[in-house]
Design a protein around this motif. Structure first.
Motif, PDB file in Angstrom:
ATOM      1  N   VAL A 126      45.897  28.237  52.509  1.00  0.00           N
ATOM      2  CA  VAL A 126      47.039  28.389  51.604  1.00  0.00           C
ATOM      3  C   VAL A 126      48.241  28.932  52.377  1.00  0.00           C
ATOM      4  O   VAL A 126      48.144  29.936  53.068  1.00  0.00           O
ATOM      5  CB  VAL A 126      46.697  29.359  50.448  1.00  0.00           C
ATOM      6  N   THR A 127      49.374  28.229  52.234  1.00  0.00           N
ATOM      7  CA  THR A 127      50.641  28.706  52.788  1.00  0.00           C
ATOM      8  C   THR A 127      51.643  28.774  51.651  1.00  0.00           C
ATOM      9  O   THR A 127      51.877  27.781  50.964  1.00  0.00           O
ATOM     10  CB  THR A 127      51.174  27.767  53.883  1.00  0.00           C
ATOM     11  N   LEU A 128      52.217  29.953  51.436  1.00  0.00           N
ATOM     12  CA  LEU A 128      53.232  30.153  50.416  1.00  0.00           C
ATOM     13  C   LEU A 128      54.575  30.293  51.119  1.00  0.00           C
ATOM     14  O   LEU A 128      54.685  31.037  52.090  1.00  0.00           O
ATOM     15  CB  LEU A 128      52.924  31.406  49.603  1.00  0.00           C
ATOM     16  N   ILE A 129      55.564  29.566  50.624  1.00  0.00           N
ATOM     17  CA  ILE A 129      56.870  29.551  51.276  1.00  0.00           C
ATOM     18  C   ILE A 129      57.904  30.149  50.333  1.00  0.00           C
ATOM     19  O   ILE A 129      58.085  29.682  49.210  1.00  0.00           O
ATOM     20  CB  ILE A 129      57.253  28.114  51.672  1.00  0.00           C
ATOM     21  N   LEU A 130      58.551  31.218  50.782  1.00  0.00           N
ATOM     22  CA  LEU A 130      59.625  31.863  50.021  1.00  0.00           C
ATOM     23  C   LEU A 130      60.924  31.717  50.796  1.00  0.00           C
ATOM     24  O   LEU A 130      60.990  32.114  51.964  1.00  0.00           O
ATOM     25  CB  LEU A 130      59.341  33.351  49.831  1.00  0.00           C
ATOM     26  N   PHE A 131      61.928  31.146  50.159  1.00  0.00           N
ATOM     27  CA  PHE A 131      63.254  31.012  50.751  1.00  0.00           C
ATOM     28  C   PHE A 131      63.196  30.269  52.090  1.00  0.00           C
ATOM     29  O   PHE A 131      63.897  30.611  53.033  1.00  0.00           O
ATOM     30  CB  PHE A 131      63.921  32.381  50.899  1.00  0.00           C
ATOM     31  N   GLY A 132      62.310  29.274  52.171  1.00  0.00           N
ATOM     32  CA  GLY A 132      62.193  28.437  53.361  1.00  0.00           C
ATOM     33  C   GLY A 132      61.332  29.010  54.467  1.00  0.00           C
ATOM     34  O   GLY A 132      61.203  28.408  55.529  1.00  0.00           O
TER      35      GLY A 132
ATOM     36  N   PRO B 218      66.495  42.415  43.908  1.00  0.00           N
ATOM     37  CA  PRO B 218      65.763  41.144  43.820  1.00  0.00           C
ATOM     38  C   PRO B 218      65.963  40.416  42.489  1.00  0.00           C
ATOM     39  O   PRO B 218      65.716  39.227  42.391  1.00  0.00           O
ATOM     40  CB  PRO B 218      64.298  41.553  44.011  1.00  0.00           C
ATOM     41  N   PHE B 219      66.457  41.127  41.457  1.00  0.00           N
ATOM     42  CA  PHE B 219      66.731  40.483  40.172  1.00  0.00           C
ATOM     43  C   PHE B 219      67.996  39.626  40.212  1.00  0.00           C
ATOM     44  O   PHE B 219      68.250  38.842  39.309  1.00  0.00           O
ATOM     45  CB  PHE B 219      66.859  41.516  39.055  1.00  0.00           C
ATOM     46  N   GLN B 220      68.820  39.792  41.256  1.00  0.00           N
ATOM     47  CA  GLN B 220      70.056  39.018  41.376  1.00  0.00           C
ATOM     48  C   GLN B 220      69.872  37.736  42.187  1.00  0.00           C
ATOM     49  O   GLN B 220      70.815  36.967  42.355  1.00  0.00           O
ATOM     50  CB  GLN B 220      71.155  39.872  41.998  1.00  0.00           C
ATOM     51  N   ILE B 221      68.656  37.502  42.682  1.00  0.00           N
ATOM     52  CA  ILE B 221      68.395  36.256  43.414  1.00  0.00           C
ATOM     53  C   ILE B 221      68.402  35.112  42.410  1.00  0.00           C
ATOM     54  O   ILE B 221      67.743  35.175  41.374  1.00  0.00           O
ATOM     55  CB  ILE B 221      67.035  36.317  44.149  1.00  0.00           C
ATOM     56  N   ALA B 222      69.160  34.065  42.709  1.00  0.00           N
ATOM     57  CA  ALA B 222      69.217  32.893  41.832  1.00  0.00           C
ATOM     58  C   ALA B 222      67.832  32.257  41.735  1.00  0.00           C
ATOM     59  O   ALA B 222      67.013  32.383  42.657  1.00  0.00           O
ATOM     60  CB  ALA B 222      70.217  31.882  42.384  1.00  0.00           C
ATOM     61  N   PRO B 223      67.526  31.594  40.620  1.00  0.00           N
ATOM     62  CA  PRO B 223      66.218  30.941  40.486  1.00  0.00           C
ATOM     63  C   PRO B 223      65.906  30.073  41.707  1.00  0.00           C
ATOM     64  O   PRO B 223      66.778  29.368  42.212  1.00  0.00           O
ATOM     65  CB  PRO B 223      66.374  30.091  39.223  1.00  0.00           C
ATOM     66  N   PHE B 224      64.678  30.149  42.172  1.00  0.00           N
ATOM     67  CA  PHE B 224      64.252  29.468  43.394  1.00  0.00           C
ATOM     68  C   PHE B 224      62.887  28.833  43.173  1.00  0.00           C
ATOM     69  O   PHE B 224      62.175  29.175  42.242  1.00  0.00           O
ATOM     70  CB  PHE B 224      64.208  30.458  44.569  1.00  0.00           C
ATOM     71  N   ASP B 225      62.538  27.895  44.041  1.00  0.00           N
ATOM     72  CA  ASP B 225      61.225  27.253  43.995  1.00  0.00           C
ATOM     73  C   ASP B 225      60.289  27.909  45.008  1.00  0.00           C
ATOM     74  O   ASP B 225      60.737  28.393  46.051  1.00  0.00           O
ATOM     75  CB  ASP B 225      61.335  25.762  44.329  1.00  0.00           C
ATOM     76  N   ILE B 226      59.004  27.917  44.683  1.00  0.00           N
ATOM     77  CA  ILE B 226      57.988  28.408  45.617  1.00  0.00           C
ATOM     78  C   ILE B 226      56.996  27.273  45.877  1.00  0.00           C
ATOM     79  O   ILE B 226      56.172  26.962  45.023  1.00  0.00           O
ATOM     80  CB  ILE B 226      57.229  29.627  45.063  1.00  0.00           C
ATOM     81  N   PRO B 227      57.086  26.642  47.054  1.00  0.00           N
ATOM     82  CA  PRO B 227      56.066  25.662  47.421  1.00  0.00           C
ATOM     83  C   PRO B 227      54.794  26.381  47.892  1.00  0.00           C
ATOM     84  O   PRO B 227      54.863  27.369  48.616  1.00  0.00           O
ATOM     85  CB  PRO B 227      56.690  24.886  48.584  1.00  0.00           C
ATOM     86  N   ILE B 228      53.657  25.888  47.447  1.00  0.00           N
ATOM     87  CA  ILE B 228      52.362  26.401  47.879  1.00  0.00           C
ATOM     88  C   ILE B 228      51.613  25.213  48.467  1.00  0.00           C
ATOM     89  O   ILE B 228      51.335  24.237  47.762  1.00  0.00           O
ATOM     90  CB  ILE B 228      51.580  27.027  46.716  1.00  0.00           C
ATOM     91  N   VAL B 229      51.316  25.287  49.745  1.00  0.00           N
ATOM     92  CA  VAL B 229      50.719  24.169  50.464  1.00  0.00           C
ATOM     93  C   VAL B 229      49.270  24.508  50.794  1.00  0.00           C
ATOM     94  O   VAL B 229      48.983  25.583  51.320  1.00  0.00           O
ATOM     95  CB  VAL B 229      51.508  23.871  51.758  1.00  0.00           C
TER      96      VAL B 229
END
Length: 138
Positions: A16-22, A82-93
């Motif tokens: 499992v690899t979780l990617i946050l903010f690239g 961290p509440f001011q971060i715009a909505p983002f995607d989290i890919p889980i590979v």
């Protein structure tokens, strides 16, 4: 004599690899997410259901990571919040040798809490951060 693997190779945490903010996050120890839909029987005359109603899809999840990893996210956040971060995607590979690659994507994610918990004798400091999720692609 060769040993036969009846069901082949299974996915494991090592795959499992979780990617946050690239960036792949190495300090994460747990990811949890689920999708559910409200379903209920509708009643009319008598005691038996006469139809079924379907409600909204709901998504929930959380990540558990080391305190220092969370601090790096906070440091990179707008105004260190961290509440001011715009909505983002989290890919889980899910990937590795001898397994079928797969990818899930948590869509429009935001962090919901910023807390801390530690006890005497802890040898590592972990943070659990609940997530609000807009959708899950599999």
């Amino acid at each position: 004599m060769a040993t036969t693997l009846i069901n082949g190779i299974n996915y494991s945490w090592a795959n499992v690899t979780l990617i946050l903010f690239g960036v792949p996050v190495v300090g994460i120890t747990k990811i949890s997410y689920k999708r559910k839909q409200k379903k209920e029987n509708n009643y009319g005359m008598g005691a038996q259901p006469v139809s079924r109603g379907y409600g909204n899809y709901e998504y929930e999840g959380s990540i558990e990571l080391y305190q220092d990893e969370w601090q790096r996210i906070i440091a990179a956040s707008p105004n260190r919040d961290p509440f001011q971060i715009a909505p983002f995607d989290i890919p889980i590979v899910f990937d590795g040798s001898r397994i079928q690659p797969e990818k899930h994507v948590l869509r429009s994610v935001e962090f919901m809490e910023d807390g801390f918990d530690a006890s005497q004798g802890d040898t590592k400091l972990m943070i659990t951060v609940p997530l609000v999720i807009g959708g899950i692609e599999k």
